[in-house]
Design an enzyme around this catalytic site. Structure first.
Site, PDB file in Angstrom:
ATOM      1  N   HIS A 290       0.811  -1.220   0.000  1.00 22.70           N
ATOM      2  CA  HIS A 290       0.000   0.000   0.000  1.00 22.70           C
ATOM      3  C   HIS A 290       0.844   1.270   0.000  1.00 22.70           C
ATOM      4  O   HIS A 290       0.333   2.353   0.283  1.00 22.70           O
ATOM      5  CB  HIS A 290      -0.949   0.011   1.202  1.00 22.70           C
ATOM      6  CG  HIS A 290      -1.968  -1.075   1.148  1.00 22.70           C
ATOM      7  ND1 HIS A 290      -2.987  -1.097   0.224  1.00 22.70           N
ATOM      8  CD2 HIS A 290      -2.105  -2.198   1.889  1.00 22.70           C
ATOM      9  CE1 HIS A 290      -3.717  -2.183   0.409  1.00 22.70           C
ATOM     10  NE2 HIS A 290      -3.198  -2.868   1.398  1.00 22.70           N
TER      11      HIS A 290
ATOM     12  N   ILE B  83       0.803   6.901   0.011  1.00 21.94           N
ATOM     13  CA  ILE B  83       0.232   5.831   0.835  1.00 21.94           C
ATOM     14  C   ILE B  83      -1.231   5.646   0.463  1.00 21.94           C
ATOM     15  O   ILE B  83      -2.010   6.596   0.490  1.00 21.94           O
ATOM     16  CB  ILE B  83       0.331   6.194   2.334  1.00 21.94           C
ATOM     17  CG1 ILE B  83       1.773   6.522   2.712  1.00 21.94           C
ATOM     18  CG2 ILE B  83      -0.239   5.075   3.196  1.00 21.94           C
ATOM     19  CD1 ILE B  83       1.914   7.224   4.055  1.00 21.94           C
ATOM     20  N   CYS B  84      -1.600   4.425   0.148  1.00 21.26           N
ATOM     21  CA  CYS B  84      -2.987   4.087  -0.146  1.00 21.26           C
ATOM     22  C   CYS B  84      -3.617   3.579   1.150  1.00 21.26           C
ATOM     23  O   CYS B  84      -3.473   2.411   1.514  1.00 21.26           O
ATOM     24  CB  CYS B  84      -3.038   3.019  -1.239  1.00 21.26           C
ATOM     25  SG  CYS B  84      -4.708   2.564  -1.729  1.00 21.26           S
ATOM     26  N   LEU B  85      -4.269   4.487   1.869  1.00 23.11           N
ATOM     27  CA  LEU B  85      -4.875   4.173   3.165  1.00 23.11           C
ATOM     28  C   LEU B  85      -6.192   4.934   3.244  1.00 23.11           C
ATOM     29  O   LEU B  85      -6.206   6.165   3.103  1.00 23.11           O
ATOM     30  CB  LEU B  85      -3.921   4.581   4.292  1.00 23.11           C
ATOM     31  CG  LEU B  85      -4.304   4.238   5.723  1.00 23.11           C
ATOM     32  CD1 LEU B  85      -4.380   2.725   5.923  1.00 23.11           C
ATOM     33  CD2 LEU B  85      -3.306   4.843   6.701  1.00 23.11           C
TER      34      LEU B  85
END
Length: 151
Positions: free
Chosen positions: A83, A90-92
């Site tokens: 992620h 950041i893929c959150l």
């Protein structure tokens, strides 16, 4: 002092005096205008990232906390994680669609430490090369497609 600055001062005070395990605050955590912070996070014991130190950069808009901060990994040590893109984005979900003003810098850092802790292998997302080449420099302007890690 506006409401954004008051909130940031309060969060900075709390994070500086009582940092949770895995979060390191240096003296120069915030720039002079409070709108940009750098916070170090440390990989949790017993995980792939145990003891590794990473630097997160936070940028706050005047609408904070009603809009999410721009958060990304910076520096020489960007974690290889499914992620985290090699450019530090950041893929959150809490940094995008699931942001709420009840969240804070501390809760974001703890979520990122938890995300790192759940990794089963050190690797960037499969679309890393294309994403890094075509993405906006601001991760908040990215339209994320969150995937299920269990598939």
């Amino acid at each position: 002092m506006d409401s954004c600055s008051r909130r940031l001062m309060k969060e900075l005070q709390q994070l500086s005096t009582e940092p949770p395990t895995g979060i390191i605050c240096s003296r120069d955590i915030a720039s002079d205008d409070l709108k940009q912070w750098r916070v170090e996070v440390v990989g949790a014991p017993g995980t792939l990232y145990e003891g590794e130190r990473f630097t997160l950069q936070f940028r706050f808009s005047p609408q904070y906390p009603f809009s999410s901060p721009e958060v990304m990994f910076v520096g020489q040590n960007i974690p290889a994680h499914p992620h985290v893109y090699s450019n530090g984005h950041i893929c959150l979900s809490i940094l995008a669609d699931d942001w709420t003003p009840a969240l804070s810098v501390q809760s974001v850092c703890l979520s990122i430490i938890s995300m790192l802790s759940s990794a089963k292998e050190k690797k960037h997302p499969i679309d890393d090369a294309i994403y890094v080449r075509t993405c906006n420099k601001n991760p908040n302007k990215t339209r994320w497609w969150f995937h299920d890690d269990t598939v």
